[in-house]
Design an enzyme around this catalytic site. Structure first.
Site, short mmCIF file in Angstrom:
data_model
loop_
_atom_site.label_atom_id
_atom_site.label_comp_id
_atom_site.label_asym_id
_atom_site.label_seq_id
_atom_site.Cartn_x
_atom_site.Cartn_y
_atom_site.Cartn_z
N ASP A 261 0.85 -1.18 0.00
CA ASP A 261 0.00 0.00 0.00
C ASP A 261 0.89 1.24 0.00
O ASP A 261 1.74 1.39 0.89
CB ASP A 261 -0.91 -0.01 1.23
CG ASP A 261 -2.01 -1.05 1.10
OD1 ASP A 261 -2.55 -1.20 0.00
OD2 ASP A 261 -2.33 -1.72 2.10
N ASP A 371 -6.76 -4.90 -4.76
CA ASP A 371 -7.22 -4.56 -3.40
C ASP A 371 -8.09 -3.30 -3.37
O ASP A 371 -8.22 -2.68 -2.33
CB ASP A 371 -5.98 -4.36 -2.50
CG ASP A 371 -6.35 -4.29 -1.03
OD1 ASP A 371 -7.31 -4.97 -0.62
OD2 ASP A 371 -5.70 -3.55 -0.28
N HIS A 576 -5.60 3.73 -3.22
CA HIS A 576 -6.87 3.19 -2.72
C HIS A 576 -7.02 3.11 -1.19
O HIS A 576 -7.99 2.52 -0.72
CB HIS A 576 -7.14 1.82 -3.35
CG HIS A 576 -6.17 0.74 -2.94
ND1 HIS A 576 -5.22 0.24 -3.81
CD2 HIS A 576 -6.00 0.07 -1.79
CE1 HIS A 576 -4.52 -0.69 -3.19
NE2 HIS A 576 -4.97 -0.81 -1.97
#
Length: 1033
Positions: A261, A371, A576
């Protein structure tokens, strides 16, 4: 002697033989000892710093003595350790590891290069110094370990997604040299796979018993204190593993993977180090495992490593060239799939694919978004326009209500574009190469009989980590073993090629891939949402004005490099977990700082472009009152009321008409055909009318009536109130910032506590308005100015909220006197319908959905639209349109949304369809205000740079072409859902026009004739076209 065997006792016997907890005094893991002799470092010293500093600076600092057992902190600090090692001479011929265990994330440096990531949570705690120590090798060496005071998943206090504990300490629990007993390790791996087969293939499967009896016999022959007995035990395992599968067996394509991430429970800066720790570990694994392949997305992360770790990046470039380290995705980051605008999504691909082409000589052929919280129905067309026909994700396996019916299928977007889509049937992007995972992959596959290949992404993810040697060694044993699927180390390209060959029987899914979970992310962190929408507008306007200024000639240069920098900041914030608002406070602060930078730099660039475009018109003469120059960056003529601040600071209003994508000089403002009338009634209510719409407001600012003038048609049902605020309890099951649950709808409380009743604030003429204040919940306040402008077909609500709630959800509702089983929502470059009823589980799972600038509820001949300038969450149930305004989650950011908020929404009743009534254009107008600047009193004809003949076609973007300073790219889309011919007209000196793709490459047979009426373009519903216009010098 063969003895009777009981299945359960045999299974448990093998489990205990491998256990790290039971019978370790006499089993393989304990007595057999994975690690033999041990030796502490000759010297261990460290220093601590709050900064993330480069290696060159760190090694010059002063180190102080440290020891195992010391703890370091607080959270987000960095400790650098100097580790001096001396390998005993007696270990000649042995495999020697440096073992390091800590609850922080570590990176080993040797000879000024990063060489290994060490993270206990990622099951990486040793760095291999030598596989067989030679007498000629140096026995003394110095390593540095950079220890981040955070774990793989940040530093949540109590639970993973809780806000970070600012005072957490991180302990060094092990630092030593060890002899690694490879034979014990291999035996453990053999037994682990056999045990998995015995447990999971089932009692009715004879292969399960063959594995069980082989493992049981291995325990019999194995004397844990005598390694000479190990080869015989391993031969028993090899006999099982060498029995091959039949030709019909399912093939699993195993690809190394490490989802990182770009920011989440840690800040952007820490992600840079996570990338280096994870990827250098992959490089080390590739040196020992020539068959390993690794798929890696997000151009931004490659750029970070290129900038901060050039030595590592050079190794990665070499492995990319060999086809082993495989860039995938084609986007700048793995962005949110719902909220970025259509143009932002194009730029994700444009920046990503151009980066991969420049750095590695190739673009990506797979879109990779495993994801993200749902996938817009416009994505298939955008993928295909960027050279991508394949898509991989798995997130819909998280659906709360309905199980998605496919793992491999064709996904069709709103324009009819299709892409081959694959969800790994194991429903994960972080597999670990275990028997249960490969069996689940086969059992779960919903395309049995249609396709016989599937993806298996292995490696620790989210916080980084990536593949381990153990994962690889498990899969080697399952590569072609009877009873298990065939497991091949493969690539995304090989997987999709195999699926394409088998695709004739695949089904097609039409429309959005809606995730039935995480629909609170359309609303959480409202300031991030607002920053995104505003900055999308700013960059649009700067590009339009800069392109026009550059095309007019002169000294002005299009600010391509500054715009790229600002776009990349905006695209990064669309990651995201950032744009959705599911990140920690540190990330929110970074994101808001990036928006501030885009606003600041964007304002400067816009000013420079306007000066270059209109320079001679901007010099007010001394003593003259001057005029105003009004610029319009949208592709249609606009007549609107603008406000400007005069020399004395007083605000003055003017009604102006400005041509499409151009400007006009305003000396004498227009008079409205009908001025706005505002009247206060005896009961305290206020009536407003402008000749287009008429509205009645009660003392709490609620609409009791909303009519189109000249029509008896009422928009607000009898006994109902529109602009009704409602507060809901908002306590999800776990994912706080992410989720709003269906049961929140049962807790609705209308907001009715009046602090200041409705009062007229502008009495009419060019603008009428009235204001009121409400108390919301325990301690929040809302102040709203309701504004009606001359000639305007919608009523605006300028809203300010002091928001201090906890676990509450604020919405505003507009019941409509309209009956329709579906409502329409704007998405990227188009719109789609969703049901207004809850007939099926697929319908009611969409109790909270997303939209961009507008949503509309229409029946034949009449409808009501809701417009907004920075909101995304919405719903339409029955006849009530609802806009989601603010949430108040407490994790992972305890301060989420506790702030002052300002936003505008608007309501627009209309005759006919929303298309014919201009709802789409009005929503753009609300989001893209006209720009007014002081000008000279000189005469100047209005100027229009671009216009489009059809109201169905929106000219979204004007920018300079990436590789051609002499060319402009115009991007248009069909917005009504119709087949139409449109003429693009321009005042620019165009000498050549051609169609290009979204990467700005000319398309075959794409040359366009330059005709009197402009350039003729042919559209089908929701088609996006890009036109390359080459300018005469």
């Amino acid at each position: 002697m063969a003895a009777p065997q009981h299945r359960r006792t045999a299974l448990e016997r093998i489990e205990k033989f491998l256990s790290g907890t039971y019978f370790t005094d006499c089993n393989l893991r304990g007595r057999g000892a994975l690690f033999g002799d041990r030796c502490p470092p000759a010297s261990l010293s460290c220093f601590q710093t709050p900064q993330r500093i480069p290696y060159e600076e760190a090694v010059g600092r002063e180190f102080r003595a440290a020891q195992v057992g010391d703890s370091f902190g607080p959270t987000w600090e960095t400790c650098w350790f100097k580790v001096e090692l001396s390998i005993p001479l007696a270990w000649a011929g042995q495999e020697v590891h440096f073992v390091w265990e800590s609850d922080g994330e570590g990176m080993v440096w040797h000879d000024a290069q990063p060489v290994q990531g060490l993270t206990k949570e990622g099951e990486k705690t040793s760095y291999i110094l030598t596989s067989s120590l030679k007498e000629t090798e140096p026995h003394s060496l110095t390593l540095y370990v950079e220890l981040a005071c955070n774990g793989l998943f940040g530093a949540g206090k109590g639970t993973m997604i809780a806000p970070p504990d600012p005072d957490r300490r991180f302990t060094l629990s092990k630092a030593e040299l060890v002899v690694f007993n490879r034979d014990v390790y291999e035996l453990l791996m053999d037994l682990e796979i056999l045990l998995g087969m015995a447990q999971l293939l089932g009692e009715e499967n004879q292969r399960s018993f063959q594995a069980l009896y082989a493992a049981n016999q291995m325990v019999n022959v194995c004397n844990v204190t005598d390694p000479s007995t190990f080869p015989a035990a391993r031969d028993l395992a090899a006999a099982i593993f060498s029995q091959r599968n039949g030709e019909s067996q399912h093939t699993i394509h195993a690809v190394g993977h490490c989802h990182i991430d770009s920011a989440w429970l840690w800040p952007y800066e820490e992600t840079i180090r996570k990338c280096a720790r994870s990827w250098v570990t992959v490089v080390r694994l590739m040196e020992r495992n020539p068959e390993l392949t690794f798929a890696c997305s997000q151009a931004q992360q490659f750029e970070w490593v290129r900038s901060w770790y050039p030595g590592l990046y050079t190794q990665i470039q070499d492995l990319v060239a060999k086809g082993r380290f495989i860039p995938v995705g084609g986007t700048w980051v793995e962005m949110d799939g719902n909220l970025p605008s259509g143009e932002s999504m194009v730029r994700q691909f444009l920046q990503g694919q151009r980066f991969f082409q420049e750095q590695f000589g190739r673009i990506c052929s797979e879109f990779w978004l495993p994801d993200t919280f749902g996938y817009s129905a416009q994505l298939p067309q955008l993928m295909r326009g960027c050279g991508i026909r394949r898509f991989l994700t798995q997130k819909l396996s998280w659906n709360l209500v309905n199980t998605f019916p496919h793992h491999t299928f064709f996904w069709e977007g709103i324009d009819g574009s299709q892409v081959l889509t694959h969800f790994p049937p194991g429903d994960s992007y972080g597999m670990q190469g275990r028997v249960e995972e490969v069996l689940k992959t086969v059992k779960n596959n919903k395309e049995k009989g249609r396709v016989n290949h599937s993806a298996f992404l292995f490696g620790f993810g989210d916080g980084g980590g990536g593949p381990t040697q153990e994962m690889l060694d498990r899969m080697k044993r399952m590569s072609d073993t009877d009873g298990l699927p065939r497991v091949q180390l493969s690539t995304p390209g090989r997987l999709f090629s195999a699926l394409e060959k088998e695709s004739s029987q695949l089904c097609t899914w039409v429309g959005e891939l809606f995730l039935e979970l995480h629909n609170g992310t359309y609303t959480s962190q409202a300031q991030i949402k607002k920053g995104n929408r505003e900055c999308e507008r700013i960059l649009h306007d700067v590009e339009v004005l800069s392109a026009l200024a550059a095309a007019r000639g002169g000294a002005f240069r299009y600010p391509a490099s500054q715009l790229q920098r600002l776009w990349r900041l905006l695209l990064l914030n669309q990651f995201h977990d950032v744009l959705p608002g599911s990140c920690i406070q540190l990330v929110v602060e970074d994101a808001l700082q990036y928006y501030t930078e885009i606003r600041r730099a964007g304002a400067r660039l816009q000013e420079e472009a306007v000066r270059a475009l209109c320079g001679e018109l901007l010099q007010p003469e001394a003593g003259s009152t001057g005029s105003i120059l009004v610029l319009n960056t949208l592709p249609w003529e606009r007549t609107e009321v603008i406000s400007r601040t005069g020399p004395a600071g007083a605000e003055t209003l003017a009604l102006v008409t400005v041509p499409s994508m151009g400007y006009a000089m305003v000396r004498e403002p227009l008079l409205p055909p009908q001025p706005v009338a505002v009247r206060k009634q005896e009961d305290g209510s206020v009536a407003m009318e402008n000749g287009v719409i008429a509205v009645c407001l009660d003392t709490m600012g609620r609409l009791t009536s909303l009519r189109l003038v000249g029509s008896e048609r009422e928009s607000v049902p009898d006994g109902c109130y529109a602009n009704q605020f409602a507060l809901f309890d908002d306590i999800p099951l776990y994912w706080d910032a992410w989720d709003v649950m269906d049961y929140h709808l049962e807790t609705r409380k209308p907001v009715t506590t009046l602090l200041k009743p409705l009062e007229i604030t502008l009495a009419g003429g060019l603008r009428g308005s009235a204001s009121f204040s409400l108390r919301i919940g325990e301690s929040s306040t809302l102040t709203q100015e309701i504004i009606l402008d001359a000639t305007c077909p919608y009523l605006r609500f300028l809203t300010q909220v002091e928001w201090k709630e906890a676990h509450k959800f604020l919405k505003v509702e507009f019941p409509a006197q309209v009956r329709s089983t579906s409502a329409t929502y704007e998405i990227q470059f188009g719109h789609l319908q969703r049901q207004t009823h809850w007939n099926t589980s697929w319908d009611w799972a969409r109790f909270e959905v997303w939209a961009h600038k507008w949503l509309d509820l229409s029946e034949h001949g009449f409808g009501l639209a809701l417009l907004n300038d920075c909101k995304y969450g919405a719903s339409a149930h029955g006849n009530v349109l609802s806009l989601s305004l603010l949430r108040a989650p407490k994790s992972p950011d305890a301060t989420a949304d506790i702030a002052h908020h300002q936003f505008t929404y608007a309501v627009m009743p209309h005759r006919g369809s929303f298309q014919d009534a201009g709802v789409i254009q009005c929503a753009y107008n609300l989001n893209f205000p006209l720009h007014a600047v002081l000008a000279s009193s000189a005469q100047c004809a209005a100027w229009s740079a671009f216009s489009v003949s059809s109201p169905a076609v929106v000219l979204e973007t004007i920018k300079q072409a990436e590789d051609r300073p002499d060319a402009v790219v115009a991007r248009l889309y069909e917005a009504h859902g119709s087949t139409v011919i449109a003429w693009l007209q321009t005042a620019l000196p165009v000498k050549e026009a051609m169609l290009c793709d979204l990467l700005e490459q000319p398309v075959a047979r794409g040359r366009l004739a330059l005709e009197q009426q402009g350039v003729r373009l042919s559209f089908t519903p929701f088609r996006v076209l890009s036109v390359l216009l080459v300018l005469a010098q």
